[in-house]
Enzyme design. Structure first.
Site, short mmCIF file in Angstrom:
data_model
loop_
_atom_site.label_atom_id
_atom_site.label_comp_id
_atom_site.label_asym_id
_atom_site.label_seq_id
_atom_site.Cartn_x
_atom_site.Cartn_y
_atom_site.Cartn_z
NE ARG A 64 -2.23 -1.39 3.35
CZ ARG A 64 -2.61 -2.13 4.39
NH1 ARG A 64 -3.74 -2.78 4.35
NH2 ARG A 64 -1.87 -2.20 5.46
CD GLU A 101 0.38 -11.15 16.71
OE1 GLU A 101 -0.07 -10.79 15.61
OE2 GLU A 101 -0.32 -11.42 17.70
#
Ligand code: ADE
Length: 177
Positions: A64, A101
């Site tokens: 993006r 994560e």
């Protein structure tokens, strides 16, 4: 920056509860892209912020970051350099890993895309933990480029990204939170 324009930009970003998992409020910038007025206003604000500042390249991070970095580069009359996931760039690359994560991933840049003469602006849609932008800054600096500025359409201030990037010596512009 004009507060009406900023509120138009902010309102055009839809918030999707529980995506991609329970408890996450997902900020969906695709709804901003669908709104021609809001999209143009976003690029115009960034142009206002960064024109005539001596930048020679914009680096945008997959995917993006391309959507805001490339139009800004066109308006500023400077080149756009993509940072991509492994294996996507065809010429010689350098690579930088970053923590996720669970586990880690890496990002790549073309070795010849940045030189020691470049003053680089990093652009992405959203600042969360800052992990991908930290990796991007390391890639640019490894190639000798100067990078002291990063721009985001939206920042999620609770996730630590602002502190992390400030510690790298970056000056941040965020259009909304
Ligand atoms: N990336 C990390 N957190 C996010 C969120 N809440 N919305 C959109 N992208 C994200």
């Amino acid at each position: 920056m004009n507060t009406e324009t900023l509120s138009l930009i902010k309102q055009s970003i839809k918030t999707i509860p529980n995506y991609p998992k329970e408890g996450i409020l997902f900020r969906d910038v695709t709804s901003l892209l669908e709104n021609a007025v809001a999209y143009k206003a976003t690029i115009d604000l960034l142009v206002e912020q960064y024109r005539n500042k001596g930048f020679t390249k914009i680096v945008g991070t997959e995917a993006r970051g391309f959507l805001f970095g490339a139009p800004l580069a066109l308006e500023l009359g400077i080149g756009f350099v993509p940072v991509r996931k492994p294996g996507k760039l065809p010429r010689a690359t350098i690579s930088q890993s970053y923590e996720l994560e669970y586990g880690h991933d890496s990002l790549e840049i073309h070795t010849d895309a940045i030189t020691a003469n470049d003053k680089v602006l990093v652009v992405d849609d959203l600042l969360a933990t800052g992990g991908t932008i930290e990796a991007t800054v390391k890639l640019i600096r490894q190639l000798g480029g100067e990078v002291q500025d990063a721009a985001f359409v939206i920042s999620l201030p609770d996730l630590g990204g602002e502190a992390r990037l400030t510690a790298l010596g970056l000056e941040l512009v965020k259009l909304c939170e």
